[in-house]
Design a protein around this motif. Structure first.
Motif, PDB file in Angstrom:
ATOM      1  N   ALA A 209       1.399-173.306 -47.040  1.00 31.26           N
ATOM      2  CA  ALA A 209       1.737-174.305 -46.030  1.00 31.26           C
ATOM      3  C   ALA A 209       2.801-173.831 -45.052  1.00 31.26           C
ATOM      4  O   ALA A 209       3.025-174.470 -44.024  1.00 31.26           O
ATOM      5  N   ALA A 210       3.469-172.735 -45.344  1.00 29.93           N
ATOM      6  CA  ALA A 210       4.595-172.285 -44.526  1.00 29.93           C
ATOM      7  C   ALA A 210       4.138-171.751 -43.172  1.00 29.93           C
ATOM      8  O   ALA A 210       3.242-170.907 -43.092  1.00 29.93           O
ATOM      9  N   ILE A 211       4.747-172.239 -42.117  1.00 27.31           N
ATOM     10  CA  ILE A 211       4.481-171.744 -40.767  1.00 27.31           C
ATOM     11  C   ILE A 211       5.344-170.514 -40.521  1.00 27.31           C
ATOM     12  O   ILE A 211       6.556-170.555 -40.748  1.00 27.31           O
ATOM     13  N   PRO A 212       4.776-169.386 -40.063  1.00 29.63           N
ATOM     14  CA  PRO A 212       5.598-168.203 -39.772  1.00 29.63           C
ATOM     15  C   PRO A 212       6.723-168.543 -38.797  1.00 29.63           C
ATOM     16  O   PRO A 212       6.484-169.093 -37.719  1.00 29.63           O
ATOM     17  N   THR A 213       7.947-168.228 -39.167  1.00 30.63           N
ATOM     18  CA  THR A 213       9.130-168.626 -38.402  1.00 30.63           C
ATOM     19  C   THR A 213      10.117-167.469 -38.351  1.00 30.63           C
ATOM     20  O   THR A 213      10.296-166.756 -39.337  1.00 30.63           O
ATOM     21  N   VAL A 214      10.762-167.304 -37.194  1.00 27.17           N
ATOM     22  CA  VAL A 214      11.755-166.245 -37.008  1.00 27.17           C
ATOM     23  C   VAL A 214      12.954-166.825 -36.280  1.00 27.17           C
ATOM     24  O   VAL A 214      12.805-167.543 -35.290  1.00 27.17           O
ATOM     25  N   LYS A 215      14.146-166.515 -36.758  1.00 24.91           N
ATOM     26  CA  LYS A 215      15.377-166.927 -36.081  1.00 24.91           C
ATOM     27  C   LYS A 215      15.738-165.889 -35.021  1.00 24.91           C
ATOM     28  O   LYS A 215      15.819-164.694 -35.312  1.00 24.91           O
ATOM     29  N   LEU A 216      15.943-166.346 -33.775  1.00 25.83           N
ATOM     30  CA  LEU A 216      16.309-165.405 -32.715  1.00 25.83           C
ATOM     31  C   LEU A 216      17.702-164.842 -32.972  1.00 25.83           C
ATOM     32  O   LEU A 216      18.584-165.510 -33.519  1.00 25.83           O
ATOM     33  N   ALA A 217      17.915-163.606 -32.536  1.00 23.48           N
ATOM     34  CA  ALA A 217      19.179-162.917 -32.789  1.00 23.48           C
ATOM     35  C   ALA A 217      20.179-163.068 -31.653  1.00 23.48           C
ATOM     36  O   ALA A 217      21.393-163.034 -31.885  1.00 23.48           O
ATOM     37  N   ASP A 218      19.699-163.256 -30.424  1.00 23.81           N
ATOM     38  CA  ASP A 218      20.589-163.202 -29.259  1.00 23.81           C
ATOM     39  C   ASP A 218      21.155-164.554 -28.841  1.00 23.81           C
ATOM     40  O   ASP A 218      22.042-164.611 -27.988  1.00 23.81           O
ATOM     41  N   VAL A 219      20.645-165.639 -29.397  1.00 23.31           N
ATOM     42  CA  VAL A 219      21.179-166.971 -29.111  1.00 23.31           C
ATOM     43  C   VAL A 219      21.320-167.725 -30.434  1.00 23.31           C
ATOM     44  O   VAL A 219      20.702-167.359 -31.441  1.00 23.31           O
ATOM     45  N   ASP A 220      22.127-168.760 -30.424  1.00 28.57           N
ATOM     46  CA  ASP A 220      22.385-169.490 -31.657  1.00 28.57           C
ATOM     47  C   ASP A 220      21.319-170.540 -31.941  1.00 28.57           C
ATOM     48  O   ASP A 220      20.890-171.273 -31.043  1.00 28.57           O
ATOM     49  N   SER A 221      20.887-170.619 -33.191  1.00 27.68           N
ATOM     50  CA  SER A 221      20.095-171.737 -33.725  1.00 27.68           C
ATOM     51  C   SER A 221      18.771-171.962 -32.996  1.00 27.68           C
ATOM     52  O   SER A 221      18.322-173.096 -32.852  1.00 27.68           O
ATOM     53  N   ALA A 222      18.146-170.890 -32.547  1.00 22.15           N
ATOM     54  CA  ALA A 222      16.822-170.970 -31.915  1.00 22.15           C
ATOM     55  C   ALA A 222      15.811-170.318 -32.835  1.00 22.15           C
ATOM     56  O   ALA A 222      16.021-169.198 -33.320  1.00 22.15           O
ATOM     57  N   TYR A 223      14.683-171.012 -33.057  1.00 23.63           N
ATOM     58  CA  TYR A 223      13.696-170.561 -34.037  1.00 23.63           C
ATOM     59  C   TYR A 223      12.310-170.508 -33.396  1.00 23.63           C
ATOM     60  O   TYR A 223      11.797-171.521 -32.926  1.00 23.63           O
ATOM     61  N   TRP A 224      11.732-169.301 -33.401  1.00 27.17           N
ATOM     62  CA  TRP A 224      10.355-169.096 -32.950  1.00 27.17           C
ATOM     63  C   TRP A 224       9.435-169.396 -34.115  1.00 27.17           C
ATOM     64  O   TRP A 224       9.731-169.078 -35.278  1.00 27.17           O
ATOM     65  N   CYS A 225       8.303-170.044 -33.829  1.00 24.55           N
ATOM     66  CA  CYS A 225       7.316-170.279 -34.887  1.00 24.55           C
ATOM     67  C   CYS A 225       5.907-170.125 -34.325  1.00 24.55           C
ATOM     68  O   CYS A 225       5.667-170.300 -33.133  1.00 24.55           O
ATOM     69  N   GLU A 226       4.998-169.801 -35.215  1.00 28.67           N
ATOM     70  CA  GLU A 226       3.604-169.531 -34.852  1.00 28.67           C
ATOM     71  C   GLU A 226       2.697-170.589 -35.448  1.00 28.67           C
ATOM     72  O   GLU A 226       2.771-170.881 -36.640  1.00 28.67           O
ATOM     73  N   THR A 227       1.855-171.175 -34.605  1.00 25.65           N
ATOM     74  CA  THR A 227       0.839-172.114 -35.079  1.00 25.65           C
ATOM     75  C   THR A 227      -0.520-171.616 -34.604  1.00 25.65           C
ATOM     76  O   THR A 227      -0.599-170.751 -33.721  1.00 25.65           O
ATOM     77  N   PRO A 228      -1.607-172.130 -35.161  1.00 22.88           N
ATOM     78  CA  PRO A 228      -2.925-171.612 -34.782  1.00 22.88           C
ATOM     79  C   PRO A 228      -3.219-171.698 -33.294  1.00 22.88           C
ATOM     80  O   PRO A 228      -3.862-170.801 -32.725  1.00 22.88           O
ATOM     81  N   GLU A 229      -2.763-172.786 -32.631  1.00 25.94           N
ATOM     82  CA  GLU A 229      -3.115-172.970 -31.227  1.00 25.94           C
ATOM     83  C   GLU A 229      -2.185-172.209 -30.280  1.00 25.94           C
ATOM     84  O   GLU A 229      -2.619-171.575 -29.332  1.00 25.94           O
ATOM     85  N   LYS A 230      -0.881-172.260 -30.552  1.00 33.71           N
ATOM     86  CA  LYS A 230       0.102-171.628 -29.675  1.00 33.71           C
ATOM     87  C   LYS A 230       1.384-171.438 -30.452  1.00 33.71           C
ATOM     88  O   LYS A 230       1.552-171.970 -31.556  1.00 33.71           O
ATOM     89  N   ASN A 231       2.299-170.694 -29.868  1.00 31.15           N
ATOM     90  CA  ASN A 231       3.608-170.500 -30.482  1.00 31.15           C
ATOM     91  C   ASN A 231       4.613-171.467 -29.858  1.00 31.15           C
ATOM     92  O   ASN A 231       4.366-172.023 -28.789  1.00 31.15           O
ATOM     93  N   HIS A 232       5.734-171.643 -30.539  1.00 33.39           N
ATOM     94  CA  HIS A 232       6.762-172.554 -30.044  1.00 33.39           C
ATOM     95  C   HIS A 232       8.137-171.934 -30.235  1.00 33.39           C
ATOM     96  O   HIS A 232       8.342-171.088 -31.105  1.00 33.39           O
ATOM     97  N   LEU A 233       9.089-172.390 -29.421  1.00 29.05           N
ATOM     98  CA  LEU A 233      10.499-172.110 -29.659  1.00 29.05           C
ATOM     99  C   LEU A 233      11.192-173.450 -29.829  1.00 29.05           C
ATOM    100  O   LEU A 233      11.115-174.322 -28.950  1.00 29.05           O
ATOM    101  N   ARG A 234      11.870-173.632 -30.961  1.00 29.59           N
ATOM    102  CA  ARG A 234      12.613-174.849 -31.264  1.00 29.59           C
ATOM    103  C   ARG A 234      14.083-174.467 -31.343  1.00 29.59           C
ATOM    104  O   ARG A 234      14.466-173.645 -32.167  1.00 29.59           O
ATOM    105  N   TRP A 235      14.889-175.091 -30.520  1.00 29.56           N
ATOM    106  CA  TRP A 235      16.269-174.637 -30.317  1.00 29.56           C
ATOM    107  C   TRP A 235      17.211-175.812 -30.563  1.00 29.56           C
ATOM    108  O   TRP A 235      17.292-176.737 -29.753  1.00 29.56           O
ATOM    109  N   VAL A 236      17.925-175.786 -31.676  1.00 30.58           N
ATOM    110  CA  VAL A 236      18.875-176.858 -31.996  1.00 30.58           C
ATOM    111  C   VAL A 236      20.158-176.630 -31.198  1.00 30.58           C
ATOM    112  O   VAL A 236      20.761-175.557 -31.287  1.00 30.58           O
ATOM    113  N   MET A 237      20.574-177.629 -30.429  1.00 29.85           N
ATOM    114  CA  MET A 237      21.717-177.475 -29.539  1.00 29.85           C
ATOM    115  C   MET A 237      22.824-178.463 -29.895  1.00 29.85           C
ATOM    116  O   MET A 237      22.555-179.608 -30.254  1.00 29.85           O
TER     117      MET A 237
END
Length: 330
Positions: A209-237
């Motif tokens: 069930a886990a969605i592939p997710t990566v934490k960005l290195a150059d900014v704080d608290s931003a997470y890239w994730c991959e879904t079947p249709e498209k990718n997303h960036l979710r950025w907690v501010m």
């Protein structure tokens, strides 16, 4: 934009036959409202200590992680990231016999916490909690885990209405550095020869069930994730919501709120008192390709946040659109 949780929520850990065979006790039943209060006052629970507990259940703390190091990453691990761990540092140091304390997004069979055979503690973050103060509930679970018998999961239970919170237990100066995992292999220590059938089955379900997710290195608290249709960036501010909405509206009206060609700011989550802007990304845009555009966006956002000029009509329309595309997670 909605996340995919790796585990079905459960209000109590599910004690399977294998767990019972390993010596895990059934949870102590909760005192009924009409039963005598355990404090020995002679009054019914609902008229004694149950009164404070009932009040605590309805009192919602909007920002339970405020004041903790890495508040934005606490929110991300609670709501957005399937598999991640981070080492926790206690204010008073580790108790004797506890070599480490680790926060994890989720644990096998939705256990709230686990005391491993070597005495180390794993604290689960993505669990239902009994009151409106997530920080206090997690602190209560952590205290029970520190005192638990090694080799045992920690069962659910309510914290005291005036109990300690995470802010009382954790060192606010210690770094909070999440490690994002591709799966839940961290459940099984390297010293273990094999997992029990129940844990192995839970691990297999969670990994699937886990969605592939990566934490960005150059900014704080931003997470890239991959879904079947498209990718997303979710950025907690961390910025106040009204100020952040104004800034995003300014950038949208100026056509500078994207992260490059084929990307689009599609809305935001609202979670634990913070905003989480979300971008749609092309399926071919990986986490590494997000790093530079995200860093450049952070610079534009800083300038927009500093502006106190009233919004133009176009910017107000953009702000209204952003507000209409918010989804509250908690």
């Amino acid at each position: 934009m909605a996340k995919k949780r790796p585990q079905t929520k459960a209000t109590k850990p599910q004690l399977k036959d294998g767990a019972r065979a390993a010596g895990v006790s059934e949870p102590v039943p909760v005192v009924g409202a009409r039963e005598p209060c355990p404090c020995g006052s002679g009054r019914r629970y609902k008229a004694c200590h149950g009164r404070a507990a009932a009040h605590a259940v309805t009192e919602l703390v909007q920002r339970p992680f405020e004041g903790l190091a890495g508040e934005c990453d606490w929110v991300a691990m609670r709501e957005l990231v399937p598999a991640a761990t981070v080492a926790l540092t206690l204010k008073d140091g580790l108790p004797e016999g506890v070599p480490s304390v680790t926060l994890a997004t989720v644990l096998p069979m939705a256990w709230p916490a686990l005391r491993r055979d070597d005495g180390s503690v794993l604290l689960g973050l993505q669990n239902d909690t009994p009151s409106g103060d997530l920080s206090r509930d997690l602190a209560g679970t952590l205290q029970r885990a520190l005192a638990a018998t090694p080799g045992m999961p920690v069962t659910g239970g309510g914290a005291e209405a005036d109990g300690v919170r995470l802010q009382d237990l954790l060192d606010p100066q210690a770094p909070f550095e999440p490690v994002v995992h591709s799966g839940f292999e961290f459940w099984i220590p390297e010293s273990a020869e094999q997992a029990s059938p129940e844990v192995a089955a839970s691990l297999e379900r969670a990994d699937a069930a886990a969605i592939p997710t990566v934490k960005l290195a150059d900014v704080d608290s931003a997470y890239w994730c991959e879904t079947p249709e498209k990718n997303h960036l979710r950025w907690v501010m961390p910025h106040p919501e009204e100020q952040l909405l104004d800034a995003l509206a300014r950038l949208h009206a100026a056509g500078t709120d994207s992260l490059g060609e084929g990307t689009r700011l599609v809305g935001s989550f609202r979670a634990h008192g913070l905003m989480v802007p979300v971008w749609d990304l092309p399926s071919g845009m990986g986490a590494e390709e997000c790093e530079k555009p995200a860093a450049e966006f952070a610079e534009r956002l800083t300038e927009a946040l500093a502006s106190d000029v009233p919004l133009t009509a176009e910017e107000r329309r953009a702000r209204g659109g952003l507000t209409n595309r918010q989804v509250t997670l908690s």
